[in-house]
Write an enzyme that holds these catalytic residues in place. Structure first.
Site, PDB file in Angstrom:
ATOM      1  N   ASP A   8       0.875  -1.163   0.000  1.00 56.36           N
ATOM      2  CA  ASP A   8       0.000   0.000   0.000  1.00 56.36           C
ATOM      3  C   ASP A   8       0.924   1.228   0.000  1.00 56.36           C
ATOM      4  OD1 ASP A   8      -2.388   1.577   0.567  1.00 56.36           O
ATOM      5  OD2 ASP A   8      -1.545   1.786   2.570  1.00 56.36           O
ATOM      6  N   ASP A  10       0.019   5.086   0.813  1.00 56.03           N
ATOM      7  CA  ASP A  10      -0.167   6.031   1.922  1.00 56.03           C
ATOM      8  C   ASP A  10      -0.223   5.271   3.245  1.00 56.03           C
ATOM      9  OD1 ASP A  10      -0.348   8.174   0.174  1.00 56.03           O
ATOM     10  OD2 ASP A  10      -2.516   8.022   0.004  1.00 56.03           O
TER      11      ASP A  10
HETATM   12  P1  B16 Z   1      -6.866  10.145  -3.555  1.00 54.79           P
HETATM   13  P2  B16 Z   1      -3.760   4.113   0.128  1.00 54.79           P
HETATM   14  C1  B16 Z   1      -5.628   6.038   0.122  1.00 54.79           C
HETATM   15  O1  B16 Z   1      -4.353   5.590  -0.207  1.00 54.79           O
HETATM   16  C2  B16 Z   1      -5.595   6.905   1.372  1.00 54.79           C
HETATM   17  O2  B16 Z   1      -5.217   6.130   2.495  1.00 54.79           O
HETATM   18  C3  B16 Z   1      -6.979   7.464   1.612  1.00 54.79           C
HETATM   19  O3  B16 Z   1      -6.969   8.291   2.758  1.00 54.79           O
HETATM   20  C4  B16 Z   1      -7.425   8.280   0.385  1.00 54.79           C
HETATM   21  O4  B16 Z   1      -8.732   8.783   0.552  1.00 54.79           O
HETATM   22  C5  B16 Z   1      -7.368   7.367  -0.843  1.00 54.79           C
HETATM   23  O5  B16 Z   1      -6.054   6.844  -0.983  1.00 54.79           O
HETATM   24  C6  B16 Z   1      -7.744   8.092  -2.111  1.00 54.79           C
HETATM   25  O6  B16 Z   1      -6.782   9.068  -2.376  1.00 54.79           O
HETATM   26  O7  B16 Z   1      -7.842  11.199  -3.160  1.00 54.79           O
HETATM   27  O8  B16 Z   1      -5.436  10.634  -3.648  1.00 54.79           O
HETATM   28  O9  B16 Z   1      -7.300   9.408  -4.810  1.00 54.79           O
HETATM   29  O10 B16 Z   1      -3.664   4.046   1.619  1.00 54.79           O
HETATM   30  O11 B16 Z   1      -4.710   3.094  -0.493  1.00 54.79           O
HETATM   31  O12 B16 Z   1      -2.407   4.152  -0.546  1.00 54.79           O
HETATM   32 MG    MG Z   2      -2.813   3.141   3.378  1.00 57.07          MG
END
Ligand code: B16
Ligand code: MG
Length: 214
Positions: A8, A10
Protein backbone atom coordinates in the site's frame (compact mmCIF):
# COMPACT_ATOMS: atom_id res chain seq x y z
CA UNK A 1 6.27 -19.17 -0.81
CA UNK A 2 6.40 -15.38 -1.17
CA UNK A 3 7.22 -14.37 -4.76
CA UNK A 4 5.90 -10.82 -4.60
CA UNK A 5 5.48 -8.09 -1.99
CA UNK A 6 2.64 -5.66 -2.73
CA UNK A 7 2.75 -2.42 -0.76
CA UNK A 8 0.00 0.00 0.00
CA UNK A 9 1.33 3.55 -0.57
CA UNK A 10 -0.17 6.03 1.92
CA UNK A 11 0.73 4.89 5.44
CA UNK A 12 3.24 2.22 4.33
CA UNK A 13 5.74 3.84 1.93
CA UNK A 14 4.91 7.48 2.81
CA UNK A 15 2.60 9.19 5.25
CA UNK A 16 0.18 11.59 3.58
CA UNK A 17 -2.38 11.32 6.36
CA UNK A 18 -1.74 14.87 7.64
CA UNK A 19 -2.02 16.38 4.13
CA UNK A 20 -5.30 14.52 3.49
CA UNK A 21 -6.57 15.72 6.87
CA UNK A 22 -5.69 19.37 6.26
CA UNK A 23 -7.22 19.36 2.76
CA UNK A 24 -10.49 17.76 3.96
CA UNK A 25 -10.58 20.11 6.98
CA UNK A 26 -10.28 23.16 4.71
CA UNK A 27 -13.12 21.89 2.52
CA UNK A 28 -15.30 21.03 5.53
CA UNK A 29 -14.68 24.49 7.05
CA UNK A 30 -15.64 26.18 3.77
CA UNK A 31 -18.87 24.16 3.69
CA UNK A 32 -19.63 24.55 7.41
CA UNK A 33 -19.56 20.78 7.97
CA UNK A 34 -18.14 19.49 11.29
CA UNK A 35 -14.96 17.45 10.73
CA UNK A 36 -12.18 16.27 13.05
CA UNK A 37 -9.19 13.93 13.25
CA UNK A 38 -11.37 11.11 14.49
CA UNK A 39 -13.48 11.26 11.33
CA UNK A 40 -10.29 11.60 9.27
CA UNK A 41 -9.14 8.29 10.72
CA UNK A 42 -12.10 6.58 9.05
CA UNK A 43 -10.87 7.81 5.62
CA UNK A 44 -7.66 5.75 5.68
CA UNK A 45 -7.48 3.52 2.58
CA UNK A 46 -10.97 4.66 1.49
CA UNK A 47 -11.45 6.19 -2.01
CA UNK A 48 -11.88 9.95 -2.50
CA UNK A 49 -15.64 9.84 -3.21
CA UNK A 50 -16.32 7.35 -0.42
CA UNK A 51 -14.31 9.64 1.90
CA UNK A 52 -16.52 12.59 0.90
CA UNK A 53 -19.65 10.54 1.67
CA UNK A 54 -18.29 9.88 5.19
CA UNK A 55 -17.69 13.63 5.69
CA UNK A 56 -21.20 14.45 4.41
CA UNK A 57 -22.75 12.20 7.12
CA UNK A 58 -22.57 15.32 9.33
CA UNK A 59 -23.85 17.82 6.73
CA UNK A 60 -27.17 19.52 7.37
CA UNK A 61 -28.38 19.41 3.76
CA UNK A 62 -28.21 17.10 0.75
CA UNK A 63 -25.64 17.73 -1.98
CA UNK A 64 -26.18 16.98 -5.68
CA UNK A 65 -23.80 14.72 -7.62
CA UNK A 66 -22.36 17.78 -9.38
CA UNK A 67 -21.75 19.52 -6.06
CA UNK A 68 -20.06 16.38 -4.71
CA UNK A 69 -17.81 16.14 -7.77
CA UNK A 70 -16.83 19.81 -7.37
CA UNK A 71 -16.11 19.36 -3.64
CA UNK A 72 -13.95 16.27 -4.23
CA UNK A 73 -12.03 18.15 -6.95
CA UNK A 74 -11.56 21.17 -4.66
CA UNK A 75 -10.20 18.97 -1.86
CA UNK A 76 -7.88 17.25 -4.32
CA UNK A 77 -6.55 20.65 -5.46
CA UNK A 78 -5.67 21.56 -1.85
CA UNK A 79 -4.11 18.12 -1.35
CA UNK A 80 -1.98 18.33 -4.50
CA UNK A 81 -0.70 21.78 -3.50
CA UNK A 82 0.71 20.07 -0.40
CA UNK A 83 2.04 17.06 -2.34
CA UNK A 84 4.05 19.48 -4.50
CA UNK A 85 6.29 20.10 -1.49
CA UNK A 86 6.98 16.38 -1.00
CA UNK A 87 10.45 14.90 -1.65
CA UNK A 88 12.26 11.53 -1.21
CA UNK A 89 12.73 12.52 2.45
CA UNK A 90 9.05 11.67 2.95
CA UNK A 91 9.74 7.95 2.48
CA UNK A 92 9.10 6.32 5.85
CA UNK A 93 11.98 4.90 7.95
CA UNK A 94 13.23 1.44 7.01
CA UNK A 95 11.29 1.25 3.74
CA UNK A 96 14.10 1.54 1.19
CA UNK A 97 16.51 -0.77 3.06
CA UNK A 98 13.83 -3.44 3.31
CA UNK A 99 12.66 -3.11 -0.30
CA UNK A 100 16.20 -3.22 -1.68
CA UNK A 101 16.85 -6.39 0.38
CA UNK A 102 13.60 -8.00 -0.81
CA UNK A 103 14.48 -7.24 -4.42
CA UNK A 104 17.99 -8.68 -3.96
CA UNK A 105 16.28 -12.00 -3.07
CA UNK A 106 14.58 -12.02 -6.50
CA UNK A 107 11.15 -11.15 -5.12
CA UNK A 108 8.95 -8.81 -7.21
CA UNK A 109 7.71 -5.50 -5.79
CA UNK A 110 4.47 -3.64 -6.52
CA UNK A 111 2.45 -0.74 -5.18
CA UNK A 112 -1.34 -1.10 -4.84
CA UNK A 113 -3.07 2.04 -3.63
CA UNK A 114 -6.59 3.45 -3.58
CA UNK A 115 -5.10 6.85 -4.38
CA UNK A 116 -5.59 8.35 -7.82
CA UNK A 117 -2.58 10.54 -6.98
CA UNK A 118 -0.27 7.49 -6.86
CA UNK A 119 1.71 8.35 -10.04
CA UNK A 120 2.26 11.91 -8.77
CA UNK A 121 3.30 10.78 -5.26
CA UNK A 122 5.74 8.17 -6.68
CA UNK A 123 7.24 10.88 -8.89
CA UNK A 124 7.58 13.32 -5.98
CA UNK A 125 9.43 10.72 -3.84
CA UNK A 126 11.65 9.57 -6.72
CA UNK A 127 10.20 6.04 -6.97
CA UNK A 128 8.31 6.36 -10.28
CA UNK A 129 10.63 3.81 -11.95
CA UNK A 130 11.29 1.62 -8.91
CA UNK A 131 8.41 -0.87 -8.77
CA UNK A 132 7.80 -3.86 -11.09
CA UNK A 133 4.08 -2.99 -11.21
CA UNK A 134 1.70 -0.30 -9.95
CA UNK A 135 -2.07 -0.56 -9.57
CA UNK A 136 -3.99 2.42 -8.20
CA UNK A 137 -7.28 4.24 -7.85
CA UNK A 138 -7.22 5.17 -11.55
CA UNK A 139 -7.40 1.49 -12.56
CA UNK A 140 -10.16 0.12 -10.37
CA UNK A 141 -13.90 0.35 -9.84
CA UNK A 142 -14.09 -1.22 -6.37
CA UNK A 143 -12.07 0.31 -3.54
CA UNK A 144 -10.68 -1.60 -0.51
CA UNK A 145 -11.99 -3.73 1.28
CA UNK A 146 -12.64 -5.15 -2.21
CA UNK A 147 -9.47 -7.01 -3.34
CA UNK A 148 -9.54 -5.57 -6.89
CA UNK A 149 -6.45 -3.33 -6.59
CA UNK A 150 -4.32 -6.14 -5.09
CA UNK A 151 -5.49 -8.72 -7.64
CA UNK A 152 -4.66 -6.29 -10.45
CA UNK A 153 -1.16 -5.70 -9.03
CA UNK A 154 -0.59 -9.49 -8.80
CA UNK A 155 -1.85 -9.97 -12.36
CA UNK A 156 0.48 -7.24 -13.63
CA UNK A 157 3.38 -8.99 -11.87
CA UNK A 158 2.30 -12.42 -13.17
CA UNK A 159 2.33 -13.87 -9.64
CA UNK A 160 -0.50 -16.01 -8.19
CA UNK A 161 -2.34 -14.36 -5.26
CA UNK A 162 -1.31 -17.03 -2.74
CA UNK A 163 2.34 -16.24 -3.46
CA UNK A 164 1.78 -12.54 -2.68
CA UNK A 165 2.29 -10.72 0.61
CA UNK A 166 0.47 -7.40 1.10
CA UNK A 167 1.75 -4.71 3.47
CA UNK A 168 -1.09 -2.45 4.66
CA UNK A 169 -1.76 0.24 7.27
CA UNK A 170 -5.58 0.24 6.90
CA UNK A 171 -7.96 -2.34 8.28
CA UNK A 172 -9.93 -2.15 5.01
CA UNK A 173 -6.68 -3.04 3.25
CA UNK A 174 -6.00 -6.09 5.44
CA UNK A 175 -9.53 -7.27 4.71
CA UNK A 176 -8.96 -6.72 0.97
CA UNK A 177 -5.66 -8.65 0.93
CA UNK A 178 -7.19 -11.64 2.73
CA UNK A 179 -10.27 -11.55 0.48
CA UNK A 180 -7.88 -11.75 -2.48
CA UNK A 181 -6.26 -14.89 -1.08
CA UNK A 182 -3.01 -13.11 -0.16
CA UNK A 183 -1.03 -12.96 3.06
CA UNK A 184 -1.14 -9.67 4.98
CA UNK A 185 1.32 -7.79 7.15
CA UNK A 186 -0.34 -5.00 9.16
CA UNK A 187 1.67 -1.89 10.07
CA UNK A 188 0.75 1.46 11.65
CA UNK A 189 -2.98 1.65 12.21
CA UNK A 190 -3.37 -2.01 11.14
CA UNK A 191 -0.71 -3.22 13.61
CA UNK A 192 -3.60 -3.95 15.97
CA UNK A 193 -5.56 -5.99 13.43
CA UNK A 194 -5.51 -9.63 14.55
CA UNK A 195 -6.78 -10.83 11.15
CA UNK A 196 -3.33 -10.03 9.68
CA UNK A 197 -0.81 -12.89 9.34
CA UNK A 198 1.78 -10.70 11.08
CA UNK A 199 1.97 -7.16 12.46
CA UNK A 200 4.71 -4.61 13.16
CA UNK A 201 4.70 -0.93 14.20
CA UNK A 202 6.38 0.02 10.87
CA UNK A 203 8.75 -1.43 8.25
CA UNK A 204 11.89 -0.44 10.19
CA UNK A 205 10.92 -3.23 12.63
CA UNK A 206 10.73 -5.90 9.88
CA UNK A 207 13.62 -7.91 8.38
CA UNK A 208 13.70 -9.48 4.93
CA UNK A 209 13.82 -12.92 6.62
CA UNK A 210 10.64 -12.10 8.60
CA UNK A 211 8.87 -11.07 5.42
CA UNK A 212 9.84 -13.96 3.20
CA UNK A 213 9.14 -16.57 5.90
CA UNK A 214 5.47 -15.55 6.08
P1 B16 B 1 -6.87 10.15 -3.55
P2 B16 B 1 -3.76 4.11 0.13
C1 B16 B 1 -5.63 6.04 0.12
O1 B16 B 1 -4.35 5.59 -0.21
C2 B16 B 1 -5.59 6.90 1.37
O2 B16 B 1 -5.22 6.13 2.50
C3 B16 B 1 -6.98 7.46 1.61
O3 B16 B 1 -6.97 8.29 2.76
C4 B16 B 1 -7.42 8.28 0.39
O4 B16 B 1 -8.73 8.78 0.55
C5 B16 B 1 -7.37 7.37 -0.84
O5 B16 B 1 -6.05 6.84 -0.98
C6 B16 B 1 -7.74 8.09 -2.11
O6 B16 B 1 -6.78 9.07 -2.38
O7 B16 B 1 -7.84 11.20 -3.16
O8 B16 B 1 -5.44 10.63 -3.65
O9 B16 B 1 -7.30 9.41 -4.81
O10 B16 B 1 -3.66 4.05 1.62
O11 B16 B 1 -4.71 3.09 -0.49
O12 B16 B 1 -2.41 4.15 -0.55
MG1 MG C 1 -2.81 3.14 3.38
Amino acid sequence: MIQAVILDLDGVVVSTDEQHYQAWQRLADEEGIPFDRETNHRLRGVSRMASLEIILERATRDYSDDEKAEMAARKNGYYRQMLAAMSPEAILPGVMDLLDAVRACGVALAVASSSRNTPYILERIGLDDYFDAVADGNDITHSKPDPEVFLLAAERLGVAPDNCLVVEDARAGIEAALAGGMKALGVGDAAGDDRADATAPDLSAVTVDDLLAM
